[in-house]
Enzyme design. Sequence first.
Site, PDB file in Angstrom:
ATOM      1  N   THR A  17       0.863  -1.191   0.000  1.00 21.34           N
ATOM      2  CA  THR A  17       0.000   0.000   0.000  1.00 21.34           C
ATOM      3  C   THR A  17       0.898   1.239   0.000  1.00 21.34           C
ATOM      4  O   THR A  17       2.009   1.216   0.534  1.00 21.34           O
ATOM      5  CB  THR A  17      -0.944   0.042   1.219  1.00 21.34           C
ATOM      6  N   GLY A  18       0.405   2.297  -0.622  1.00 24.87           N
ATOM      7  CA  GLY A  18       1.228   3.504  -0.721  1.00 24.87           C
ATOM      8  C   GLY A  18       2.411   3.267  -1.639  1.00 24.87           C
ATOM      9  O   GLY A  18       3.538   3.691  -1.354  1.00 24.87           O
TER      10      GLY A  18
ATOM     11  N   SER B 279       4.754   6.259  -4.324  1.00 24.50           N
ATOM     12  CA  SER B 279       5.932   7.114  -4.099  1.00 24.50           C
ATOM     13  C   SER B 279       6.748   6.605  -2.907  1.00 24.50           C
ATOM     14  O   SER B 279       6.357   5.645  -2.239  1.00 24.50           O
ATOM     15  CB  SER B 279       5.515   8.576  -3.861  1.00 24.50           C
ATOM     16  N   GLY B 280       7.884   7.259  -2.695  1.00 19.71           N
ATOM     17  CA  GLY B 280       8.668   7.110  -1.471  1.00 19.71           C
ATOM     18  C   GLY B 280       9.048   5.692  -1.073  1.00 19.71           C
ATOM     19  O   GLY B 280       9.502   4.891  -1.892  1.00 19.71           O
ATOM     20  N   ILE B 281       8.870   5.411   0.195  1.00 15.88           N
ATOM     21  CA  ILE B 281       9.321   4.134   0.772  1.00 15.88           C
ATOM     22  C   ILE B 281       8.539   2.967   0.173  1.00 15.88           C
ATOM     23  O   ILE B 281       9.102   1.894  -0.083  1.00 15.88           O
ATOM     24  CB  ILE B 281       9.181   4.182   2.316  1.00 15.88           C
ATOM     25  N   GLY B 282       7.244   3.158  -0.097  1.00 13.18           N
ATOM     26  CA  GLY B 282       6.435   2.085  -0.673  1.00 13.18           C
ATOM     27  C   GLY B 282       6.937   1.670  -2.049  1.00 13.18           C
ATOM     28  O   GLY B 282       7.072   0.467  -2.333  1.00 13.18           O
TER      29      GLY B 282
ATOM     30  N   SER C  36       7.522   4.334  12.649  1.00 14.86           N
ATOM     31  CA  SER C  36       8.439   5.472  12.515  1.00 14.86           C
ATOM     32  C   SER C  36       9.206   5.565  13.829  1.00 14.86           C
ATOM     33  O   SER C  36       8.767   5.023  14.850  1.00 14.86           O
ATOM     34  CB  SER C  36       7.610   6.746  12.309  1.00 14.86           C
TER      35      SER C  36
ATOM     36  N   TYR D  70      -0.102  12.169  14.508  1.00 11.11           N
ATOM     37  CA  TYR D  70       0.808  11.336  13.710  1.00 11.11           C
ATOM     38  C   TYR D  70       1.679  10.475  14.630  1.00 11.11           C
ATOM     39  O   TYR D  70       1.782   9.257  14.445  1.00 11.11           O
ATOM     40  CB  TYR D  70       1.692  12.206  12.811  1.00 11.11           C
TER      41      TYR D  70
HETATM   42  N1  LIG Z   1       9.353  10.158   5.085  1.00 17.26           N
HETATM   43  C1  LIG Z   1       9.607  10.051   6.371  1.00 17.26           C
HETATM   44  O1  LIG Z   1      10.365  10.862   6.955  1.00 17.26           O
HETATM   45  C2  LIG Z   1       8.998   8.907   7.162  1.00 17.26           C
HETATM   46  C3  LIG Z   1       9.594   8.587   8.396  1.00 17.26           C
HETATM   47  C4  LIG Z   1       9.055   7.554   9.146  1.00 17.26           C
HETATM   48  C5  LIG Z   1       7.964   6.843   8.679  1.00 17.26           C
HETATM   49  N2  LIG Z   1       7.397   7.170   7.486  1.00 17.26           N
HETATM   50  C6  LIG Z   1       6.217   6.392   7.055  1.00 17.26           C
HETATM   51  O2  LIG Z   1       6.521   5.723   5.840  1.00 17.26           O
HETATM   52  C7  LIG Z   1       5.318   5.471   5.116  1.00 17.26           C
HETATM   53  C8  LIG Z   1       5.521   5.896   3.674  1.00 17.26           C
HETATM   54  O3  LIG Z   1       5.701   7.297   3.638  1.00 17.26           O
HETATM   55  P1  LIG Z   1       6.679   8.020   2.618  1.00 17.26           P
HETATM   56  O4  LIG Z   1       7.701   8.715   3.429  1.00 17.26           O
HETATM   57  O5  LIG Z   1       7.110   7.108   1.561  1.00 17.26           O
HETATM   58  O6  LIG Z   1       5.675   9.159   2.085  1.00 17.26           O
HETATM   59  P2  LIG Z   1       5.075   9.476   0.662  1.00 17.26           P
HETATM   60  O7  LIG Z   1       6.154   9.566  -0.355  1.00 17.26           O
HETATM   61  O8  LIG Z   1       4.180  10.660   0.877  1.00 17.26           O
HETATM   62  O9  LIG Z   1       4.192   8.187   0.351  1.00 17.26           O
HETATM   63  C9  LIG Z   1       2.962   7.948   1.003  1.00 17.26           C
HETATM   64  C10 LIG Z   1       2.206   6.893   0.225  1.00 17.26           C
HETATM   65  O10 LIG Z   1       0.954   6.667   0.916  1.00 17.26           O
HETATM   66  C11 LIG Z   1      -0.083   6.747  -0.037  1.00 17.26           C
HETATM   67  N3  LIG Z   1      -1.312   7.267   0.545  1.00 17.26           N
HETATM   68  C12 LIG Z   1      -1.484   8.409   1.251  1.00 17.26           C
HETATM   69  N4  LIG Z   1      -2.779   8.599   1.518  1.00 17.26           N
HETATM   70  C13 LIG Z   1      -3.443   7.533   0.968  1.00 17.26           C
HETATM   71  C14 LIG Z   1      -4.817   7.182   0.876  1.00 17.26           C
HETATM   72  N5  LIG Z   1      -5.793   7.948   1.391  1.00 17.26           N
HETATM   73  N6  LIG Z   1      -5.144   6.031   0.241  1.00 17.26           N
HETATM   74  C15 LIG Z   1      -4.176   5.257  -0.322  1.00 17.26           C
HETATM   75  N7  LIG Z   1      -2.869   5.544  -0.278  1.00 17.26           N
HETATM   76  C16 LIG Z   1      -2.509   6.685   0.357  1.00 17.26           C
HETATM   77  C17 LIG Z   1       0.419   7.707  -1.115  1.00 17.26           C
HETATM   78  O11 LIG Z   1      -0.220   7.427  -2.363  1.00 17.26           O
HETATM   79  P3  LIG Z   1      -1.311   8.367  -3.098  1.00 17.26           P
HETATM   80  O12 LIG Z   1      -1.053   9.784  -2.705  1.00 17.26           O
HETATM   81  O13 LIG Z   1      -1.077   8.076  -4.554  1.00 17.26           O
HETATM   82  O14 LIG Z   1      -2.625   7.812  -2.610  1.00 17.26           O
HETATM   83  C18 LIG Z   1       1.889   7.331  -1.192  1.00 17.26           C
HETATM   84  O15 LIG Z   1       2.081   6.270  -2.085  1.00 17.26           O
HETATM   85  C19 LIG Z   1       4.220   6.237   5.853  1.00 17.26           C
HETATM   86  O16 LIG Z   1       3.473   5.329   6.644  1.00 17.26           O
HETATM   87  C20 LIG Z   1       4.988   7.213   6.733  1.00 17.26           C
HETATM   88  O17 LIG Z   1       4.262   7.557   7.884  1.00 17.26           O
HETATM   89  C21 LIG Z   1       7.896   8.184   6.715  1.00 17.26           C
END
Ligand SMILES: NC(=O)c1ccc[n+]([C@@H]2O[C@H](COP(=O)([O-])OP(=O)(O)OC[C@H]3O[C@@H](n4cnc5c(N)ncnc54)[C@H](OP(=O)(O)O)[C@@H]3O)[C@@H](O)[C@H]2O)c1
Length: 269
Positions: free
Chosen positions: A12-13, A16-19, A142, A155
């Site tokens: 899921t997700g 972009s990013g980590i996913g 996180s 969060y």
């Molecule tokens: N970046 C950091 O510093 C960090 C640190 C610790 C943990 N994390 C965690 O890592 C995970 C991935 O985050 P990321 O950093 O890779 O951020 P990101 O690049 O913003 O990616 C977030 C992903 O979640 C999806 N998403 C968001 N809202 C959604 C919805 N309503 N329905 C379906 N998909 C949804 C987005 O896809 P769409 O917009 O296309 O729906 C996107 O693919 C998250 O759980 C975040 O809390 C991030």
Amino acid sequence: MVSSTRPIVLVTGASSGIGAALAREAAKDGHDVVLVARRREPMQALAAELKALGAESTIILADLSKPGAAAALMQDIEARGIVIDTLINNAGLGETARFDQSDPERLAAMLQVNIVALTELTRLMLPKMVARRRGRIMLLASTAAFQPGPHMAVYYASKAYVLSFGQAIAYELRVTGVTVTTLCPGPTATEFVEVAQMESTGLFNSPMPVMSAADVARLGYAALKAGRPVIVTGLVNKIIAMSTRFSPPSVLLAIASHLSRRRDAAARP
Ligand SMILES: NC(=O)c1ccc[n+]([C@@H]2O[C@H](COP(=O)([O-])OP(=O)(O)OC[C@H]3O[C@@H](n4cnc5c(N)ncnc54)[C@H](OP(=O)(O)O)[C@@H]3O)[C@@H](O)[C@H]2O)c1
């Protein structure tokens, strides 16, 4: 469309990013993938990239902030006859604001995506994995999971839920052949920073290292394969997570507040 006999990872997700980086790791490791998010185009581009690595992709558009989204996703997967070997609950979002000034709709979406959809999808997929005595689950928490976070209160609390939930079910399932791994990254360079309006926060403007999504995914995927219950990525993040056990709450609150507060003109005091 997934049609080969390779084991299948659902991310899921994945747009972009980590996913997206975790989907790359899974493809390199010989899996086909089911990519889930709201935006089609970035997942189509990722699917083309993964095809070059030998992986077939199925793209499913889903808004996980809508109640019932996990059940609808599960029905869709079953209707396509897809058997999920590994579930990666990665989708998540944040918001930076004092709680009384935060956007109620955004808070509801955050709770729904970060907690409800993650829990429901895990509950829906687990029984078949347990019956097969085979399966892996990853939950994205996180380093925010290790202490309360003023200015990102919901969060941080949502990630504390994920870590607690993940550790508990990993223990429950230890004799079933199914493993649960909770991945705890620190600051990571992804779209999350803009989505959560964190560009001006101390967290992303301090000497603290910001990891790449590729590095987080590589370390997280290795832990998933090894069946480790919890992985904090990066030495500094490990030290910070561990130090929360010994630091006074007042110090932790002050540091987290300093790191999460927005300093741009649009932020209200
Ligand atoms: N970046 C950091 O510093 C960090 C640190 C610790 C943990 N994390 C965690 O890592 C995970 C991935 O985050 P990321 O950093 O890779 O951020 P990101 O690049 O913003 O990616 C977030 C992903 O979640 C999806 N998403 C968001 N809202 C959604 C919805 N309503 N329905 C379906 N998909 C949804 C987005 O896809 P769409 O917009 O296309 O729906 C996107 O693919 C998250 O759980 C975040 O809390 C991030």
